[in-house]
Structure formats: structure tokens, C-alpha cells
Design a protein around this motif. Structure first.
Motif, PDB file in Angstrom:
ATOM      1  N   VAL A 171       0.884  -1.043   0.177  1.00 51.97           N
ATOM      2  CA  VAL A 171      -0.140   0.066   0.079  1.00 51.97           C
ATOM      3  C   VAL A 171       1.107   1.203   0.029  1.00 51.97           C
ATOM      4  O   VAL A 171       1.837   1.116   0.819  1.00 51.97           O
ATOM      5  N   SER A 172       0.620   2.104  -0.835  1.00 55.78           N
ATOM      6  CA  SER A 172       1.409   3.412  -0.930  1.00 55.78           C
ATOM      7  C   SER A 172       0.348   4.542  -1.109  1.00 55.78           C
ATOM      8  O   SER A 172      -0.591   4.518  -1.561  1.00 55.78           O
ATOM      9  N   ALA A 173       0.951   5.791  -0.718  1.00 51.57           N
ATOM     10  CA  ALA A 173       0.133   6.813  -0.707  1.00 51.57           C
ATOM     11  C   ALA A 173       1.223   8.181  -0.669  1.00 51.57           C
ATOM     12  O   ALA A 173       2.452   8.230  -0.203  1.00 51.57           O
ATOM     13  N   THR A 174       0.907   9.463  -1.268  1.00 50.97           N
ATOM     14  CA  THR A 174       1.712  10.647  -1.196  1.00 50.97           C
ATOM     15  C   THR A 174       0.995  11.377   0.094  1.00 50.97           C
ATOM     16  O   THR A 174      -0.184  11.383   0.089  1.00 50.97           O
ATOM     17  N   ILE A 175       1.843  11.436   1.037  1.00 54.93           N
ATOM     18  CA  ILE A 175       1.625  12.039   2.393  1.00 54.93           C
ATOM     19  C   ILE A 175       2.572  13.211   2.719  1.00 54.93           C
ATOM     20  O   ILE A 175       3.743  13.038   2.704  1.00 54.93           O
ATOM     21  N   PHE A 176       2.065  14.363   2.965  1.00 57.52           N
ATOM     22  CA  PHE A 176       2.802  15.443   3.412  1.00 57.52           C
ATOM     23  C   PHE A 176       2.101  16.440   4.295  1.00 57.52           C
ATOM     24  O   PHE A 176       1.048  16.309   4.507  1.00 57.52           O
ATOM     25  N   SER A 177       2.917  17.308   4.969  1.00 55.29           N
ATOM     26  CA  SER A 177       2.461  18.247   5.969  1.00 55.29           C
ATOM     27  C   SER A 177       2.841  19.614   5.618  1.00 55.29           C
ATOM     28  O   SER A 177       3.939  19.694   5.080  1.00 55.29           O
ATOM     29  N   GLU A 178       1.997  20.571   6.050  1.00 61.41           N
ATOM     30  CA  GLU A 178       2.473  21.924   5.829  1.00 61.41           C
ATOM     31  C   GLU A 178       3.568  22.201   6.849  1.00 61.41           C
ATOM     32  O   GLU A 178       3.544  21.775   7.997  1.00 61.41           O
ATOM     33  N   GLY A 179       4.580  23.141   6.468  1.00 58.09           N
ATOM     34  CA  GLY A 179       5.562  23.284   7.418  1.00 58.09           C
ATOM     35  C   GLY A 179       6.607  22.290   7.479  1.00 58.09           C
ATOM     36  O   GLY A 179       6.872  21.369   6.626  1.00 58.09           O
TER      37      GLY A 179
END
Length: 125
Positions: free
Chosen positions: A31-39
Motif C-alpha cells: 500500500v502506498s500514498a503521497t503524504i505530506f504536511s504543511e511546515g
């Protein structure tokens, strides 16, 4: 909203989730995904596998596929026949963020007392 963690481009999926993904019992599913956070905060992510009766597995921690890519993955394995589901959750990791900052600032001699103060406050929380 500042501090939100975004998850998109989840795989595997068939026709954007319109049809179920098929697998053989015991086969590993990546399972994969693009994951990011602001900052600049460090994030963590995981996959939860849900069996046909609705019982959730413990979180399978995801790891960045290559540093700085924002693409995360983990393996899950259904262990009996049925309609399984999975979901991805992600969170900001304040301890990992503090460690990252401390590893940069302490050797450089920058704001050392402040870094230790922040660490002590984090420990108290």
C-alpha cells in the motif's frame, strides 16, 4: 489550516476505488500514498487493515519510499478469504520533529538552551 496532514494518490486501487482490489490469501499487498504536511514537522503514517467482520489490525507503520519524496508505503497481508478494507492514517510527530531539530542545532551550537527547554516541555506533555 496550518498543521494539516494531506494524504492522496493511494494505491492500490481500481478505477479510483470503484472496484475492489483483488489478492490471494497470504500474499503481501504493498500500500502506498503521497503524504505530506504543511511546515517542517516530521510526520508518521500507517495502514490499518480491516477484516471482513470489521476488526481492525494494529497499525502497520509506513516508511518514506525514498527520502524527501513524500511517497510512503507499507505491506499488509490478509490471512483469510473475504472482503477486506484498509485505510491510511497520518499524524504529526512532535518527538521526531524535536530530535531532527536537536540533531541540527546542538552540534552547530545554535539555541542549545532553547532546544533543551523545548525537549523538556515535550517530555512533560
Amino acid at each position: 489550516m496550518i498543521g494539516r496532514v494531506t494524504i492522496f494518490d493511494v494505491a492500490p486501487n481500481v478505477s479510483g476505488g470503484e472496484f475492489p482490489v483483488k489478492a490471494i490469501v497470504g500474499d503481501e499487498i504493498r500500500v502506498s500514498a503521497t503524504i505530506f504536511s504543511e511546515g517542517n514537522e516530521v510526520i508518521g503514517a500507517g495502514v490499518v487493515l480491516v477484516d471482513p467482520s470489521g476488526v481492525e489490525s494494529p497499525v502497520h507503520l509506513m516508511h518514506e519510499m525514498w527520502p524527501g519524496s513524500d511517497r510512503w508505503s507499507a505491506a499488509i497481508t490478509p490471512n483469510f478469504v473475504g472482503d477486506w478494507q484498509y485505510f491510511i492514517e497520518a499524524w504529526r510527530d512532535p518527538i521526531a520533529t524535536w530530535i531532527q531539530i536537536a540533531n541540527i542545532k546542538i552540534p552547530a551550537g545554535i539555541d542549545i538552551e532553547l532546544v533543551f527547554e523545548d525537549g523538556a516541555r515535550l517530555f512533560e506533555e
